[in-house]
Scaffold this motif. Structure first.
Motif, mmCIF file in Angstrom:
data_model
loop_
_atom_site.group_PDB
_atom_site.id
_atom_site.type_symbol
_atom_site.label_atom_id
_atom_site.label_comp_id
_atom_site.label_asym_id
_atom_site.label_seq_id
_atom_site.Cartn_x
_atom_site.Cartn_y
_atom_site.Cartn_z
ATOM 1 N N GLN A 55 -10.946 0.533 -9.496
ATOM 2 C CA GLN A 55 -10.441 -0.564 -8.602
ATOM 3 C C GLN A 55 -9.027 -0.411 -7.720
ATOM 4 O OE1 GLN A 55 -9.214 -4.060 -10.808
ATOM 5 N NE2 GLN A 55 -8.969 -5.383 -9.197
ATOM 6 N N SER A 56 -8.163 0.599 -8.653
ATOM 7 C CA SER A 56 -6.836 0.589 -7.988
ATOM 8 C C SER A 56 -7.070 1.561 -6.858
ATOM 9 C CB SER A 56 -5.977 1.449 -9.089
ATOM 10 O OG SER A 56 -4.680 1.904 -8.570
ATOM 11 N N LEU A 57 -7.976 2.675 -6.908
ATOM 12 C CA LEU A 57 -8.052 3.602 -6.084
ATOM 13 C C LEU A 57 -8.756 3.095 -4.645
ATOM 14 C CD1 LEU A 57 -9.047 6.853 -8.159
ATOM 15 C CD2 LEU A 57 -6.942 6.284 -7.197
ATOM 16 N N LEU A 58 -9.736 2.314 -5.014
ATOM 17 C CA LEU A 58 -10.304 1.566 -3.785
ATOM 18 C C LEU A 58 -9.476 0.712 -3.011
ATOM 19 C CD1 LEU A 58 -13.828 1.024 -5.455
ATOM 20 C CD2 LEU A 58 -13.227 2.498 -3.598
ATOM 21 N N GLU A 59 -8.550 -0.046 -3.835
ATOM 22 C CA GLU A 59 -7.533 -0.854 -3.247
ATOM 23 C C GLU A 59 -6.467 -0.085 -2.403
ATOM 24 O OE1 GLU A 59 -5.463 -2.841 -6.372
ATOM 25 O OE2 GLU A 59 -6.892 -4.541 -6.418
ATOM 26 N N ASN A 60 -6.218 0.827 -2.920
ATOM 27 C CA ASN A 60 -5.501 2.064 -2.093
ATOM 28 C C ASN A 60 -6.062 2.524 -0.645
ATOM 29 O OD1 ASN A 60 -3.406 1.994 -3.844
ATOM 30 N ND2 ASN A 60 -3.698 3.849 -4.576
ATOM 31 N N VAL A 61 -7.399 2.619 -0.791
ATOM 32 C CA VAL A 61 -8.057 2.991 0.480
ATOM 33 C C VAL A 61 -8.095 1.636 1.388
ATOM 34 C CG1 VAL A 61 -10.277 3.278 1.505
ATOM 35 C CG2 VAL A 61 -9.725 4.298 -0.650
ATOM 36 N N VAL A 62 -8.070 0.582 1.143
ATOM 37 C CA VAL A 62 -8.130 -0.573 2.033
ATOM 38 C C VAL A 62 -6.783 -0.868 2.573
ATOM 39 C CG1 VAL A 62 -8.723 -2.950 2.369
ATOM 40 C CG2 VAL A 62 -10.437 -1.381 1.047
ATOM 41 N N LYS A 63 -5.889 -0.833 1.506
ATOM 42 C CA LYS A 63 -4.372 -1.223 1.601
ATOM 43 C C LYS A 63 -3.672 -0.311 2.869
ATOM 44 C CE LYS A 63 -2.657 -2.068 -2.199
ATOM 45 N NZ LYS A 63 -1.922 -1.474 -3.347
ATOM 46 N N HIS A 64 -4.060 1.110 2.821
ATOM 47 C CA HIS A 64 -3.396 1.740 3.378
ATOM 48 C C HIS A 64 -4.144 2.396 4.744
ATOM 49 C CE1 HIS A 64 -0.165 1.996 0.545
ATOM 50 N NE2 HIS A 64 -0.959 2.560 -0.559
ATOM 51 N N ASN A 65 -5.355 1.786 4.952
ATOM 52 C CA ASN A 65 -6.165 2.442 6.085
ATOM 53 C C ASN A 65 -6.836 1.201 6.725
ATOM 54 O OD1 ASN A 65 -6.076 5.526 5.860
ATOM 55 N ND2 ASN A 65 -6.431 4.644 3.812
ATOM 56 N N LYS A 66 -6.367 0.825 7.789
ATOM 57 C CA LYS A 66 -7.013 -0.276 8.747
ATOM 58 C C LYS A 66 -7.618 0.296 10.031
ATOM 59 C CE LYS A 66 -5.590 -4.689 10.812
ATOM 60 N NZ LYS A 66 -6.785 -5.512 9.979
ATOM 61 N N SER A 67 -9.180 -0.096 9.947
ATOM 62 C CA SER A 67 -9.763 0.600 11.080
ATOM 63 C C SER A 67 -9.370 -0.033 12.481
ATOM 64 C CB SER A 67 -11.492 0.086 10.827
ATOM 65 O OG SER A 67 -12.303 0.325 11.940
#
Length: 335
Positions: free
Chosen positions: A251-263
Motif C-alpha cells: 500500500q505504501s509503495l503504491l501510494e508513492n507511485v500515485v503521489k509522486h507521478n501525475k499523468s
C-alpha cells in the motif's frame, strides 16, 4: 541488576547453606567437636554469610560497579568486608571451642585466615547468585527490547495516510450519480480494504499472498479514481506460500507511485510488481509532470525503519532517469 532477593534466590541459598551445614557436621564429627560448637558455629556462619551476600548485592555491586564502574574501589570494599566477616566468624569459632584471643600470636596472619575463611563461606553462594542475577538481568533486557520493538512497529503501522478515506469518499460520491453499478463495486472493494486494515492493524508482517490480494483491491480504487492514467501489472514467478512482507508495505509503495507521478494525459504511468526468489520489486515509469501533493504517508523512510526492526535485510531504492525501482526483501519466518 535487580538488587532484591526473590523467592528463587532464597531457595538457592537454602540449598547451598543446607548442603554446607550437612558437610560441615561430618567434619565436626570427625574432629570430635563439642555440641556447643554445632549450636553456635553453623548458625553464626550462615547468618554472617547471608548478611555479606545482601551487602554485596544491594550495596557494593550497585554502588561501585553499576553506578561508578570503579573496579578498584569494588575490590577494596570487597576485601575489607570479607576480611572483617571471616575474622569475626573465626573469633566466634574460637570462643565456642573454649579458646580466647590471647593465644593469637600474629594478628596479620589471623586476618589473612579470616579472609580465606570468608571466601570459603561466601564464595560459592554469592557466585551462584551473581550469575543468576546477571542472566535474569539479560532476560529482562531482551524482554524490554522486544516490547520496545513491538511498540515501534505498532507506531509505524499506525501512520496510514489520513486522506485515504477522504479521497475515496469523493470518488464514491461522483460514481453514485454517474455509474451506480461501478459505485457498488467500488464500495465492495473499499469494504474489503478496510476489513483487511482492521484485521491486520497489529500485525508486524503478513503473508505475501494476502498482501498481493490487498494490492489488487487497492489498484482497483486507483484505476477507478484516475481512469487510464495508471497501469499495473503483477508478475508472480514463485510460490507465495510461507513468504511474508511488512503489513501494508505494498500500500505504501503504491501510494508513492500515485503521489509522486501525475499523468499528463498522454503518457500512462506504468507500474509492475515482480515477485522473485527473495525480493518483491516494484517499478514505475516516471512522469514528466510531477505531482505537488504533500506527502502524509509512511513513505520509504517508514518502510526502512520497519525492516530495520524486522529483518537484517535492507530495502533497495534505484532512482533512475525514466523509472523508479524499490526492492523489498521477502521475509521467511523462522520455524
Amino acid at each position: 541488576m535487580n538488587t532484591k532477593l526473590n523467592k528463587s534466590d532464597w531457595i538457592i541459598l537454602a540449598i547451598v547453606f543446607g548442603t554446607t551445614i550437612i558437610l560441615g557436621c561430618f567434619d565436626y564429627y570427625r574432629e570430635n567437636n563439642k555440641l556447643i560448637e554445632y549450636i553456635i558455629d553453623f548458625p553464626a556462619s550462615t547468618i554472617l554469610s547471608i548478611i555479606v551476600i545482601l551487602i554485596f548485592i544491594q550495596k557494593i555491586v550497585p554502588a561501585f560497579l553499576v553506578k561508578r564502574k570503579n573496579y578498584f574501589l569494588f575490590f577494596i570494599a570487597s576485601l575489607l568486608l570479607l576480611t572483617l566477616v571471616g575474622t569475626l566468624d573465626n573469633v566466634i569459632g574460637r570462643y565456642s571451642a573454649g579458646g580466647n584471643l590471647s593465644s593469637i600470636k600474629n594478628t596479620l596472619s589471623y586476618l589473612n585466615d579470616g579472609l580465606y575463611n570468608a571466601v570459603d563461606m561466601i564464595g560459592l553462594p554469592l557466585g551462584i547468585l551473581l550469575i543468576k542475577k546477571f542472566y535474569e538481568g539479560q532476560q529482562e533486557l531482551l524482554e524490554t527490547q522486544k516490547q520496545q520493538k513491538e511498540n515501534e512497529l505498532k507506531l509505524l503501522r499506525s501512520q496510514i495516510n489520513p486522506h485515504f478515506l477522504f479521497n475515496n469518499l469523493n470518488t464514491l460520491d461522483s460514481l453514485i450519480d454517474s455509474n451506480p453499478t461501478k459505485a457498488k463495486e467500488y464500495i465492495n472493494k473499499l469494504s474489503l480494504i478496510y476489513r483487511y486494515l482492521i484485521k491486520t492493524k497489529d500485525a508486524e508482517v503478513m503473508e505475501l499472498a494476502s498482501e498481493i490480494e490487498f494490492a489488487e483491491n487497492y489498484i482497483f480504487l486507483i484505476k477507478t479514481r484516475f481512469g487510464n492514467d495508471y497501469e499495473f501489472v503483477i508478475e508472480k514467478n514463485i510460490s507465495l506460500v510461507d513468504k511474508f512482507i511488512p503489513t501494508g508495505a505494498l500500500q505504501s509503495l503504491l501510494e508513492n507511485v500515485v503521489k509522486h507521478n501525475k499523468s499528463d494525459g498522454k503518457n500512462i504511468i506504468k507500474t509492475s510488481i515482480l515477485i522473485n526468489e527473495g525480493w518483491l520489486i516494484i517499478t514505475n515509469s516516471k512522469a514528466t509532470l510531477q505531482s505537488k501533493e504533500e506527502s502524509f504517508g509512511t513513505g520509504l523512510n517508514n518502510l526502512r525503519a520497519r525492516y530495520k526492526l524486522l529483518s537484517n535485510e535492507k530495502i533497495q531504492v534505484h532512482n533512475m532517469d525514466k523509472k523508479f525501482e524499490v526492492f523489498i526483501p521477502i521475509i521467511k519466518l523462522q520455524g
